[in-house]
Motif scaffolding. Structure first.
Motif, PDB file in Angstrom:
ATOM      1  N   SER A 121       0.744  -1.171   0.036  1.00 57.60           N
ATOM      2  CA  SER A 121      -0.094  -0.023   0.086  1.00 57.60           C
ATOM      3  C   SER A 121       0.777   1.131  -0.071  1.00 57.60           C
ATOM      4  O   SER A 121       2.066   1.044   0.563  1.00 57.60           O
ATOM      5  CB  SER A 121      -0.973  -0.062   1.247  1.00 57.60           C
TER       6      SER A 121
ATOM      7  N   LYS B 143       0.722   3.779   1.735  1.00 53.00           N
ATOM      8  CA  LYS B 143       0.934   4.035   3.122  1.00 53.00           C
ATOM      9  C   LYS B 143       2.160   3.278   3.708  1.00 53.00           C
ATOM     10  O   LYS B 143       3.007   3.868   4.362  1.00 53.00           O
ATOM     11  CB  LYS B 143      -0.184   4.038   4.108  1.00 53.00           C
ATOM     12  N   ASP B 144       2.263   1.954   3.262  1.00 54.25           N
ATOM     13  CA  ASP B 144       3.021   1.207   3.803  1.00 54.25           C
ATOM     14  C   ASP B 144       4.571   1.490   3.071  1.00 54.25           C
ATOM     15  O   ASP B 144       5.672   1.277   3.778  1.00 54.25           O
ATOM     16  CB  ASP B 144       2.783  -0.480   3.928  1.00 54.25           C
TER      17      ASP B 144
ATOM     18  N   LYS C 240       6.747   4.057   4.540  1.00 61.97           N
ATOM     19  CA  LYS C 240       7.483   3.787   5.638  1.00 61.97           C
ATOM     20  C   LYS C 240       8.636   3.110   5.109  1.00 61.97           C
ATOM     21  O   LYS C 240       9.749   2.959   6.303  1.00 61.97           O
ATOM     22  CB  LYS C 240       6.602   3.235   6.519  1.00 61.97           C
TER      23      LYS C 240
END
Length: 319
Positions: free
Chosen positions: A160, A162-163, A166
């Motif tokens: 994703s 979002k991941d 990170k």
């Protein structure tokens, strides 16, 4: 199964309800007509392969098939994701990995599978790359798209957004660039020119639009510059691919899936090859999906499959 003196390439036919069997038949028929001497072991549904031969009106025997390992099962050709399609795809890939480990083949070329079919069959992988990584005990294989102008290697892929953000760390960026640099040297790119995408708009604009460039990407690039790599960045992702087409770079480092895939598929949809790197095996693939809607209608192009075959053949003959 006996060892063949001149090791063949292996092609997995992919989801039997997709275009994999059709583009494989077209590619093998083309190679045979052009008298290009490459032999193959095919793995997948023979029923699907013969159906493709029939629809394409290819009646003559395809002589460049050294062996066919059949996983047919109860196929109904509904041209959509299915448990049977996922099961055949999974078994075919597992068999190909086993043959490579036992030195029966010199490279793996994969026709498209459906991730949904794979999951319906109970195999929760993100696709070929993750499954092959698991079969070879590789924690993180990487996906590279290669075409006639440049290659694009992804720091993260099937994550994703979002991941993925990170995971954009100095350590990971260095690891990926080193893998890409090594691969480019292997295919005879002397001092490959590497450009790294910024993560944020305008590569962060010196911290105005995000700090990832300052905190992670730039420090990674500085370390690699000191090691002698020909590398620049971060370059804003809205310009980097235009410059790559203009022959400024050999390798572009994309941070996440769509950052690399969208421009490459827009520019070279039928020419790019999906190459798995950072692994102890050779695997290439077409850079498109199963296209269930056009399967067995003689509409699918085999250009991408031929590119994948030629790339695998080239890699397998590099000492």
């Amino acid at each position: 199964m006996k060892h063949i003196k001149n090791l063949p390439l292996c092609i997995t036919l992919g989801d039997p309800s997709g275009i994999g069997p059709e583009i494989t038949v077209k590619a093998l028929n083309f190679l045979q007509k052009k008298k290009i001497n490459i032999n193959f072991i095919l793995i997948g549904s023979k029923k699907a392969f013969l159906k493709a031969c029939d629809i394409l009106n290819i009646k003559s025997k395809i002589t460049n098939i050294a062996e066919f390992i059949d996983f047919s099962e109860n196929i109904q050709f509904k041209n959509k994701p299915s448990i049977v399609g996922g099961s055949i795809s999974y078994k075919s890939i597992c068999k190909a990995a086993d043959l490579y480990k036992k030195n029966f083949i010199k490279a793996i070329v994969t026709a498209p599978i459906s991730k949904e079919s794979l999951h319906l069959a109970g195999y929760k992988f993100d696709g070929h790359t993750g499954l092959l990584g698991s079969l070879f005990n590789i924690e993180e294989p990487y996906l590279m798209l290669s075409n006639k102008k440049f290659s694009t290697l992804h720091v993260t892929c099937h994550k994703s957004l979002k991941d993925a953000i990170k995971l954009i760390t100095k350590k990971k960026i260095i690891e990926v660039i080193n893998i890409g640099h090594k691969h480019m040297l292997k295919i005879n790119k002397t001092e490959p020119r590497i450009a790294v995408c910024g993560l944020n708009p305008h590569a962060g604009e010196n911290g105005i639009f995000g700090s990832e460039e300052i905190d992670e990407i730039i420090p990674a690039i500085k370390i690699l510059l000191k090691k002698g790599l020909n590398i620049i960045g971060p370059v804003s992702s809205d310009i980097i691919f235009r410059e790559a087409v203009q022959n400024k770079y050999d390798l572009v480092i994309a941070n996440y899936h769509d950052q690399g895939h969208i421009p490459v598929k827009l520019l070279y949809f039928d020419q790019s090859v999906n190459v798995t790197v950072g692994v102890p095996f050779i695997r290439t693939s077409v850079d498109h999906g199963t296209a269930f809607n056009i399967a067995y209608k003689n509409k699918a192009s085999a250009v991408n499959m031929l590119k994948a075959i030629f790339y695998a053949h080239k890699m397998s003959n590099i000492k």
